[in-house]
Motif scaffolding. Structure first.
Motif, mmCIF file in Angstrom:
data_model
loop_
_atom_site.group_PDB
_atom_site.id
_atom_site.type_symbol
_atom_site.label_atom_id
_atom_site.label_comp_id
_atom_site.label_asym_id
_atom_site.label_seq_id
_atom_site.Cartn_x
_atom_site.Cartn_y
_atom_site.Cartn_z
ATOM 1 N N ASN A 61 9.366 -6.238 3.814
ATOM 2 C CA ASN A 61 9.108 -6.464 2.532
ATOM 3 C C ASN A 61 7.864 -7.051 2.428
ATOM 4 O O ASN A 61 7.255 -7.118 1.116
ATOM 5 N N ASP B 236 12.589 -11.242 6.608
ATOM 6 C CA ASP B 236 12.417 -9.754 5.893
ATOM 7 C C ASP B 236 10.948 -9.289 6.135
ATOM 8 O O ASP B 236 10.242 -9.175 5.006
ATOM 9 N N THR C 262 4.511 -9.470 -1.503
ATOM 10 C CA THR C 262 5.863 -8.946 -1.218
ATOM 11 C C THR C 262 6.034 -7.703 -2.033
ATOM 12 O O THR C 262 5.495 -7.725 -3.095
ATOM 13 N N ASN C 263 6.734 -6.711 -1.644
ATOM 14 C CA ASN C 263 7.107 -5.535 -2.409
ATOM 15 C C ASN C 263 8.060 -5.866 -3.433
ATOM 16 O O ASN C 263 9.062 -6.633 -2.999
ATOM 17 N N ASN D 212 11.345 -5.439 -6.342
ATOM 18 C CA ASN D 212 12.383 -4.601 -6.397
ATOM 19 C C ASN D 212 12.252 -3.440 -6.920
ATOM 20 O O ASN D 212 12.997 -2.513 -6.789
#
Length: 159
Positions: free
Chosen positions: A56, A53, A123-124, A126
């Protein structure tokens, strides 16, 4: 005439304050990301996440001490991670003090064991709309560094 004048670029602000500001922002970002569960530590764990990913990943930190500089396998991993980050527009910095980084991030929450901190990804989360001011400062710092052809700047962490 300087290189910046030839290319129409602004020189990066000189001085200790600009670098210390980036170090402080990195410290704040690491603490915030860990609290939110948005921190991945370890060369192999980071490589797996970037493979699965890459969209992300918001930020990358590579860390090595003096004794790590002679580790050829680690340097190859760093080169590949840097290439991947550049290809995917992920800002990346280096830190030359793994002990300070360990003091900020701490041991693994699962086992309490020290973890591999040679590569850390932010990471980003949610949550939509998460805007970390420290991440924005670091993104600006990285952009300014690239303007003076420093593609992977080294940031000193605060004491």
């Amino acid at each position: 005439m300087t290189l910046e004048e030839i290319h129409g670029q602004q020189p990066m602000p000189a001085g200790h304050d600009w670098m210390q500001g980036a170090g402080t922002a990195l410290h704040e970002l690491l603490v915030s990301a860990q609290r939110r569960g948005c921190l991945t530590a370890g060369v192999y764990e980071s490589a797996k996440l970037m493979n699965v990913d890459p969209d992300n990943v918001a930020f990358c930190v590579l860390a090595a001490d003096q004794e790590d500089e002679g580790d050829i396998a680690l340097q190859i991993h760093f080169t590949l991670i840097q290439a991947f980050c550049c290809e995917n527009d992920i800002d990346i910095v280096r830190v030359n003090d793994v002990a300070k980084l360990a003091a900020i991030v701490g041991p693994s929450e699962d086992s309490g064991e020290p973890r591999d901190l040679h590569c850390i990804l932010i990471t980003n989360p949610n949550e939509e709309g998460w805007k970390d001011p420290a991440l924005e400062k670091l993104n600006l710092f990285c952009e300014e560094s690239r303007n003076v052809n420093d593609w992977v700047p080294t940031i000193p962490l605060p004491e």
